[in-house]
Design an enzyme around this catalytic site. Structure first.
Site, short mmCIF file in Angstrom:
data_model
loop_
_atom_site.label_atom_id
_atom_site.label_comp_id
_atom_site.label_asym_id
_atom_site.label_seq_id
_atom_site.Cartn_x
_atom_site.Cartn_y
_atom_site.Cartn_z
N ASP A 6 0.85 -1.19 0.00
CA ASP A 6 0.00 0.00 0.00
C ASP A 6 0.89 1.24 0.00
O ASP A 6 2.07 1.18 0.36
CB ASP A 6 -0.91 0.01 1.24
CG ASP A 6 -1.85 1.22 1.22
OD1 ASP A 6 -2.46 1.47 0.16
OD2 ASP A 6 -1.96 1.92 2.24
N SER A 7 0.28 2.37 -0.35
CA SER A 7 1.01 3.64 -0.33
C SER A 7 1.39 4.02 1.10
O SER A 7 2.26 4.86 1.29
CB SER A 7 0.15 4.73 -0.96
OG SER A 7 -1.09 4.81 -0.28
N CYS A 69 -3.75 -1.10 -2.34
CA CYS A 69 -4.02 0.32 -2.50
C CYS A 69 -4.97 0.50 -3.69
O CYS A 69 -4.67 0.02 -4.79
CB CYS A 69 -2.70 1.04 -2.76
SG CYS A 69 -2.86 2.78 -3.13
N GLU A 159 -5.49 10.10 8.70
CA GLU A 159 -4.07 9.96 9.10
C GLU A 159 -3.72 10.89 10.26
O GLU A 159 -2.90 10.55 11.11
CB GLU A 159 -3.16 10.26 7.90
CG GLU A 159 -3.34 9.24 6.79
CD GLU A 159 -2.06 8.52 6.42
OE1 GLU A 159 -0.99 9.09 6.57
OE2 GLU A 159 -2.17 7.37 5.96
N CYS A 191 -11.32 2.98 -1.08
CA CYS A 191 -10.05 3.49 -0.54
C CYS A 191 -9.76 2.74 0.75
O CYS A 191 -10.66 2.50 1.56
CB CYS A 191 -10.16 4.99 -0.27
SG CYS A 191 -8.70 5.68 0.52
N HIS A 193 -8.41 3.61 3.43
CA HIS A 193 -8.57 4.33 4.69
C HIS A 193 -10.03 4.41 5.18
O HIS A 193 -10.27 4.54 6.36
CB HIS A 193 -8.07 5.78 4.56
CG HIS A 193 -6.58 5.90 4.58
ND1 HIS A 193 -5.78 5.29 3.64
CD2 HIS A 193 -5.75 6.56 5.43
CE1 HIS A 193 -4.52 5.59 3.90
NE2 HIS A 193 -4.47 6.35 4.97
N1 DGL Z 1 -4.06 3.78 -0.24
C1 DGL Z 1 -4.76 4.81 -0.98
C2 DGL Z 1 -5.99 4.19 -1.65
O1 DGL Z 1 -6.50 3.18 -1.23
C3 DGL Z 1 -5.17 5.95 -0.09
C4 DGL Z 1 -3.99 6.77 0.39
C5 DGL Z 1 -3.25 7.48 -0.72
O2 DGL Z 1 -3.81 8.39 -1.39
O3 DGL Z 1 -2.12 7.10 -0.96
O4 DGL Z 1 -6.46 4.71 -2.62
#
Ligand code: DGL
Length: 275
Positions: A6-7, A69, A159, A191, A193
């Site tokens: 993930d990012s 992600c 976050e 997403c 999050h």
């Molecule tokens: N992990 C990203 C997503 O699921 C969210 C966080 C980001 O923008 O990097 O799209």
């Protein structure tokens, strides 16, 4: 070993469900915290970052990688899968490796029951602008009515730990207003999050709307995938070990990551992706 990328921290909400449904396997989680968020970046950069992460995870010995992600799954997965496609033709099935994403499982769940026809999708700007959800949903059922909304402020609010505040609820109401007016019957949390704000999202969108929460859905889809692909499943090691890597501060990852994962993270290793 299963690689989960993930990012940043968000993919830990997916790993959490993997650990509940498939605790026997070994996992390697990589969060590109140094370069997060991906959501507002160009498709070219998202591809480059994701490709670097995939190469790292394969280099560490993962046979299966889950791009946890949504932004990376929407903008980079297809190209990266095609680049690794030649492996599919390899004679030696034992050496096969696979890369999966998170969009397909959500799409399949959304169309599982045909009494749901009005689908809402929320996600980062990258995910929404890519139109990937619309394309994938329409491929299966062209008659679906789909409404999307990008929600760029939700990731930073989560976050920064602001998501329980009144201001966060106001922003959420604003984002979901149009979807509510359209009377969607299904809302896809597109997403990693957003599950953290599930309670607030449910309050705003109303009880009659079905909410698709990625963790459970992606984990169940992985269970099915491994049943269908014994050639991949048989390669996975089973010591119930989880290793965590971050491109930023390991101490910060321990603290924030533990909240996303719902359990304590004791050890985090630092690595660099951009070389
Ligand atoms: N992990 C990203 C997503 O699921 C969210 C966080 C980001 O923008 O990097 O799209």
């Amino acid at each position: 070993m299963i690689g989960v990328f993930d990012s940043g921290f968000g993919g830990l909400t997916i790993l959490k469900s993997f650990l509940e449904h498939l605790p026997q396997y070994d996992y390697l989680y990589l969060g590109d915290n140094a370069r997060t968020p991906y959501g507002n970046r160009s498709p070219e950069l998202i591809y480059q970052f994701t490709r670097e992460a995939v190469d790292f995870l394969f280099g560490q010995g993962c046979q299966l990688i889950l791009i946890a992600c949504f932004t990376a799954s929407a903008e980079a997965l297809q190209q990266i899968q095609q680049e690794y496609l030649p492996e599919k033709n390899q004679r030696d099935k034992k050496l096969q490796r696979r890369i999966l994403g998170v969009i397909r499982p959500l799409v399949e769940e959304a169309i599982r029951f045909n009494n749901f026809k009005k689908i809402g999708v929320i996600g980062t700007c990258g995910t929404i602008n890519s139109q990937t959800f619309i394309r994938e949903l329409k491929k299966i059922n062209p008659n679906l009515e789909i409404h999307q909304k990008e929600c760029p402020l939700l990731v930073p609010l989560i976050e920064e730990g602001y998501y329980l505040r009144r201001e966060a609820k106001m922003i959420l109401r604003n984002y979901l207003r149009q979807l509510k007016l359209k009377k969607i019957d299904t809302l896809i949390l597109g997403c990693t999050h957003y599950p953290i704000m599930l309670k607030q999202i449910r309050q705003v969108i109303g009880k009659s709307c079905r909410i698709l929460n990625p963790g459970e859905i992606v984990a169940k889809s992985l269970v099915e995938y491994l049943t269908r692909h014994p050639e991949i499943e048989s390669q996975l090691s089973r010591n119930s070990q989880v290793r965590f890597f971050t491109t930023d501060n390991p101490e910060k990852f321990k603290i924030f990551g533990s909240k996303f994962l719902g359990q304590k993270i004791d050890k985090v290793e630092k690595m660099n992706l951009s070389n």
